[in-house]
Design a protein around this motif. Structure first.
Motif, PDB file in Angstrom:
ATOM      1  N   ASP A   6     104.884  54.514  22.773  1.00 11.51           N
ATOM      2  CA  ASP A   6     106.329  54.259  22.820  1.00 11.51           C
ATOM      3  C   ASP A   6     106.724  53.231  23.877  1.00 11.51           C
ATOM      4  N   SER A   7     105.736  52.556  24.487  1.00 15.84           N
ATOM      5  CA  SER A   7     106.067  51.505  25.446  1.00 15.84           C
ATOM      6  C   SER A   7     105.836  50.143  24.801  1.00 15.84           C
ATOM      7  N   LYS A   8     106.270  49.092  25.479  1.00 15.21           N
ATOM      8  CA  LYS A   8     105.982  47.722  25.090  1.00 15.21           C
ATOM      9  C   LYS A   8     105.215  47.044  26.210  1.00 15.21           C
ATOM     10  N   ILE A   9     104.672  45.844  25.928  1.00 10.68           N
ATOM     11  CA  ILE A   9     103.867  45.134  26.916  1.00 10.68           C
ATOM     12  C   ILE A   9     104.515  43.796  27.225  1.00 10.68           C
ATOM     13  N   SER A  10     104.666  43.512  28.503  1.00 13.91           N
ATOM     14  CA  SER A  10     105.146  42.211  28.963  1.00 13.91           C
ATOM     15  C   SER A  10     103.972  41.490  29.626  1.00 13.91           C
ATOM     16  N   LEU A  11     103.699  40.259  29.173  1.00 16.85           N
ATOM     17  CA  LEU A  11     102.585  39.462  29.700  1.00 16.85           C
ATOM     18  C   LEU A  11     103.154  38.236  30.404  1.00 16.85           C
ATOM     19  N   GLU A  12     102.775  38.067  31.678  1.00 17.19           N
ATOM     20  CA  GLU A  12     103.229  36.934  32.475  1.00 17.19           C
ATOM     21  C   GLU A  12     102.025  36.280  33.144  1.00 17.19           C
ATOM     22  N   PHE A  13     102.198  35.012  33.539  1.00 15.42           N
ATOM     23  CA  PHE A  13     101.100  34.248  34.135  1.00 15.42           C
ATOM     24  C   PHE A  13     101.519  33.759  35.517  1.00 15.42           C
ATOM     25  N   GLN A  14     100.727  34.157  36.516  1.00 20.49           N
ATOM     26  CA  GLN A  14     100.948  33.639  37.865  1.00 20.49           C
ATOM     27  C   GLN A  14     100.468  32.186  37.984  1.00 20.49           C
ATOM     28  N   ASP A  15      99.451  31.844  37.198  1.00 28.32           N
ATOM     29  CA  ASP A  15      98.913  30.475  37.180  1.00 28.32           C
ATOM     30  C   ASP A  15      98.425  30.190  35.763  1.00 28.32           C
ATOM     31  N   PHE A  16      98.624  28.935  35.315  1.00 32.53           N
ATOM     32  CA  PHE A  16      98.238  28.593  33.944  1.00 32.53           C
ATOM     33  C   PHE A  16      97.960  27.101  33.881  1.00 32.53           C
ATOM     34  N   GLY A  37      92.150  27.213  34.171  1.00 34.10           N
ATOM     35  CA  GLY A  37      92.471  28.370  33.341  1.00 34.10           C
ATOM     36  C   GLY A  37      93.736  29.079  33.780  1.00 34.10           C
ATOM     37  N   PHE A  38      93.659  30.418  33.869  1.00 34.99           N
ATOM     38  CA  PHE A  38      94.894  31.174  34.128  1.00 34.99           C
ATOM     39  C   PHE A  38      94.601  32.450  34.907  1.00 34.99           C
ATOM     40  N   SER A  39      95.680  32.976  35.476  1.00 31.65           N
ATOM     41  CA  SER A  39      95.703  34.314  36.077  1.00 31.65           C
ATOM     42  C   SER A  39      96.894  35.041  35.480  1.00 31.65           C
ATOM     43  N   ALA A  40      96.643  36.155  34.808  1.00 31.98           N
ATOM     44  CA  ALA A  40      97.685  36.853  34.036  1.00 31.98           C
ATOM     45  C   ALA A  40      97.891  38.268  34.559  1.00 31.98           C
ATOM     46  N   ARG A  41      99.089  38.757  34.343  1.00 36.01           N
ATOM     47  CA  ARG A  41      99.438  40.146  34.679  1.00 36.01           C
ATOM     48  C   ARG A  41     100.250  40.737  33.535  1.00 36.01           C
ATOM     49  N   TYR A  42      99.870  41.952  33.135  1.00 34.50           N
ATOM     50  CA  TYR A  42     100.647  42.643  32.109  1.00 34.50           C
ATOM     51  C   TYR A  42     101.258  43.905  32.711  1.00 34.50           C
ATOM     52  N   THR A  43     102.414  44.261  32.214  1.00 34.88           N
ATOM     53  CA  THR A  43     103.094  45.493  32.615  1.00 34.88           C
ATOM     54  C   THR A  43     103.625  46.180  31.383  1.00 34.88           C
ATOM     55  N   SER A  44     103.690  47.486  31.433  1.00 33.32           N
ATOM     56  CA  SER A  44     104.252  48.240  30.306  1.00 33.32           C
ATOM     57  C   SER A  44     105.745  48.429  30.524  1.00 33.32           C
ATOM     58  N   ILE A  45     106.478  48.291  29.456  1.00 37.48           N
ATOM     59  CA  ILE A  45     107.928  48.463  29.486  1.00 37.48           C
ATOM     60  C   ILE A  45     108.251  49.773  28.793  1.00 37.48           C
ATOM     61  N   GLY A  69      95.992  51.408  30.667  1.00 36.93           N
ATOM     62  CA  GLY A  69      96.787  51.719  31.842  1.00 36.93           C
ATOM     63  C   GLY A  69      98.148  51.073  31.759  1.00 36.93           C
ATOM     64  N   PRO A  70      99.063  51.495  32.603  1.00 37.91           N
ATOM     65  CA  PRO A  70     100.432  50.985  32.519  1.00 37.91           C
ATOM     66  C   PRO A  70     100.575  49.524  32.910  1.00 37.91           C
ATOM     67  N   ASN A  71      99.668  48.989  33.735  1.00 37.69           N
ATOM     68  CA  ASN A  71      99.725  47.579  34.119  1.00 37.69           C
ATOM     69  C   ASN A  71      98.347  47.135  34.582  1.00 37.69           C
ATOM     70  N   GLY A  72      98.155  45.821  34.666  1.00 42.85           N
ATOM     71  CA  GLY A  72      96.848  45.303  35.084  1.00 42.85           C
ATOM     72  C   GLY A  72      96.852  43.779  35.131  1.00 42.85           C
ATOM     73  N   THR A  73      95.730  43.218  35.568  1.00 49.67           N
ATOM     74  CA  THR A  73      95.577  41.765  35.675  1.00 49.67           C
ATOM     75  C   THR A  73      94.259  41.342  35.038  1.00 49.67           C
ATOM     76  N   PHE A  74      94.182  40.076  34.627  1.00 49.92           N
ATOM     77  CA  PHE A  74      92.932  39.499  34.145  1.00 49.92           C
ATOM     78  C   PHE A  74      93.031  37.984  34.272  1.00 49.92           C
ATOM     79  N   THR A  75      91.863  37.307  34.286  1.00 47.98           N
ATOM     80  CA  THR A  75      91.813  35.858  34.474  1.00 47.98           C
ATOM     81  C   THR A  75      90.851  35.254  33.475  1.00 47.98           C
TER      82      THR A  75
END
Length: 602
Positions: free
Chosen positions: A184-194, A252-260, A155-161
């Protein structure tokens, strides 16, 4: 408060990390090689040159071993042939090779045995250098899995922990998430908590992110502690790994990815309009970026095909290839469309792209417009061009032979024939000569004389011909004021109208100044021709030139005259000298005979 709490925890985490780091410095563990039977262990290995050391790990329980090299430092100049870690799936180095770790390994190496034994061999070359490795292993049962640990994310974006988030993650956790977004997209991974165990080298608990679907190479980065890292892939796939050891678990962490999505490519196209032709140029790179090539292109008329070099070029007359013509307020627009699409397929997942090319012939310019429509997105570029109009003199009223000489020498009151020509492939255009002015200067800044004004003849000798398709014609007699000026230039205002418009300016003819002209025309330009000169001026000029040449021949050359004079003086001087010498000699001879002594006979 949250930031303050994390700052207060930092010293504690550092102390715990230091304590754990010291706890792995075993006493009694051989420096080169060992055998381990513990259920889990973490240890550091320090080696120098010419090492060849083997470690064995084995237990009686029927479990699998996971071996992790979370940190390794070889001699930087080494290769896999001279220095490496080789891991074998069994009790000896004769067992099947699971894999190899070298100086250029772009990953955090993790190996998993197929049974309850595993062996690894470290060899180093002869270069003196301090090699360091941090190794950990643990036995586990593959059938025992942790809930919410790893998996595939699409999918174009999502979350996981991390497992148990926001509670502490379990020990000996090993989770792998595979993320895949649209092509043809890229993925950006960011962390709301780590919040993982703090360690300068991230040897104990760590997160590793890979550029692709494998964990064997393509490591983007490794993270631990309390930072909030960000990662970006180079493609539409990314792999995230969480690995923990047996002590010091945190939330641990809470992560979110988005497609660019990639930036839409700029339409690398160009359009050139002349009065009779339209040229559309597309770059092959632009077509490649859309997933097409020149075989997928067609104009309104599919039979018109492009010429392909390093570019794709459509060049065609304005009245061909399905070009449409539209009359608007004081302008004419020629339009054609390049459609880019797959042909012959029942379905397609590619975008259908249309490139709309417009040549807009306005009053004082030609506007070239080209724009691309792609899913209702329009991008356009514009540039300016002109109609191709020329004016020439002809030798007779048949207008078959143009006068090519310049200046054009004529006799006073000679009838001159002038023609304005529009070079266009559109047969429905009309040329009208609105105004023609004569001037002795090419910039028309001095006194001027009207031949034609607002379509009306202002000189008694002017005769205008009826409009004929792309030609405007008139004749007149050579001007009387040629007697006062050496040259005369003509400047004409030319109107171009749509012949189908019966109310256009071109059909009105002479319009007096008192009557306001509200009729339309498509385009207006100026044409200049000249100079015109009298033949007698040419004869006079030729006569002056002849006289000058004759004078030049008759006038002696001063240098040559001086030379002749000097030669004559020298000659006369030589003659005088010779005569003087002869006379002197003769006188001397006469004097000698008068003084000769006579011999006596006695």
């Amino acid at each position: 408060m949250k930031v303050l709490r994390q700052l207060l925890l930092l010293p504690l985490l550092a102390a715990l990390a230091f304590a754990e780091d010291n706890s792995v410095e075993f006493t009694g563990v051989p420096r080169c090689g060992a055998s381990f039977t513990e259920a889990n262990k973490a240890f550091q290995i320090d080696l120098n040159s010419n090492a060849n050391c083997i470690w064995h790990i084995q237990r009686s329980e029927n479990q699998t071993i996971r071996l992790i090299f979370s940190y390794f430092k070889f001699n930087p100049s080494s290769s896999c042939e001279t220095e490496s870690i080789k891991v074998y799936d069994g009790p000896s180095s004769n067992s099947p090779l699971l894999g190899q770790v070298c100086n250029n390994t772009d990953a955090v190496p993790v190996f998993q045995s197929s049974s309850n034994s595993l062996t690894f061999l470290i060899t180093t070359n002869s270069v003196a250098f301090a090699r360091n490795f941090f190794v950990s292993y643990y036995f586990f049962s593959p059938e025992t899995t942790i809930n919410n640990c790893g998996g595939s994310l699409t999918g174009p974006n999502g979350t996981f922990t991390s497992p148990n988030y926001p509670a502490a993650y379990p020990e000996f956790t090993y989770c792998v998430w595979h993320i895949q977004t649209t092509k043809d997209s890229k993925i950006s991974l960011e962390f709301q908590d780590f919040f993982l165990e703090l360690d300068q080298k991230c040897q104990f608990d760590f997160l590793a992110v890979y550029d692709g679907l494998t964990t064997h190479n393509g490591l983007i980065g490794k993270a631990c502690g309390v930072s909030r890292p960000t990662f970006e892939s180079s493609s539409n796939v990314m792999t995230v790994v969480l690995s923990t050891d047996y002590a010091n678990s945190y939330r641990g962490f809470s992560a979110r990815y988005t497609s660019i999505l990639p930036t839409p490519p700029e339409p690398d196209t160009s359009l050139t309009c002349s009065s009779d032709n339209m040229t559309i140029v597309l770059s092959k790179a632009y077509l490649d970026s859309l997933g097409y090539n020149e075989t997928h292109l067609q104009l309104n008329d599919p039979s018109c095909r492009p010429v392909t070099t390093d570019q794709v070029i459509f060049s065609f007359p304005l009245n061909s290839c399905g070009t449409t013509k539209k009359d608007e307020d004081q302008s004419i627009t020629y339009t054609n469309i390049v459609t880019i699409s797959e042909s012959g397929n029942i379905i397609t997942r590619k975008k259908v792209v249309q490139i709309i090319a417009k040549c807009i012939m306005e009053k004082n310019s030609t506007l070239e417009v080209i724009y691309v429509t792609e899913n209702n997105i329009i991008q356009n570029t514009t540039s300016v061009g002109r109609y191709d109009v020329s004016m020439s003199f002809y030798d007779s009223g048949s207008f078959s032979t143009p006068v090519l000489e310049s200046p054009y020498y004529v006799d006073l009151n000679q009838t001159l024939f002038a023609q304005v020509s529009l070079h266009s492939s559109d047969p429905n255009l009309l040329v009208f000569i609105d105004t023609c002015t004569a001037s002795p200067q090419s910039d028309f800044g001095s006194v001027t004389y009207d031949l034609i004004r607002s379509g009306c003849n202002k000189d008694d000798t002017v005769v205008t011909y009826p409009p004929l398709e792309h030609y405007g014609r008139f004749r007149f007699n050579a001007f009387r004021f040629l007697r006062r000026a050496p040259s005369v230039y003509l400047q004409c205002d030319i109107l171009i109208c749509d012949s189908e418009d019966t109310n256009s300016r071109c059909t009105k003819g002479c319009v007096s100044r008192q009557k306001r002209d509200i009729s339309s025309y498509t385009w207006k330009t100026k044409a200049v021709i000249g100079p015109i000169r009298l033949k007698r001026d040419r004869r006079a000029a030729a006569h002056q030139e002849s006289l000058a040449r004759t004078d030049a021949e008759e006038t002696p050359d001063p240098q040559r005259y001086s030379f002749y004079t000097l030669s004559l003086v020298v000659l006369i001087s030589n003659v005088i000298i010779v005569v003087a010498m002869v006379l002197k000699y003769h006188i001397k001879c006469l004097s000698g005979s008068g003084y000769q002594k006579i011999q006596s006979s006695y």
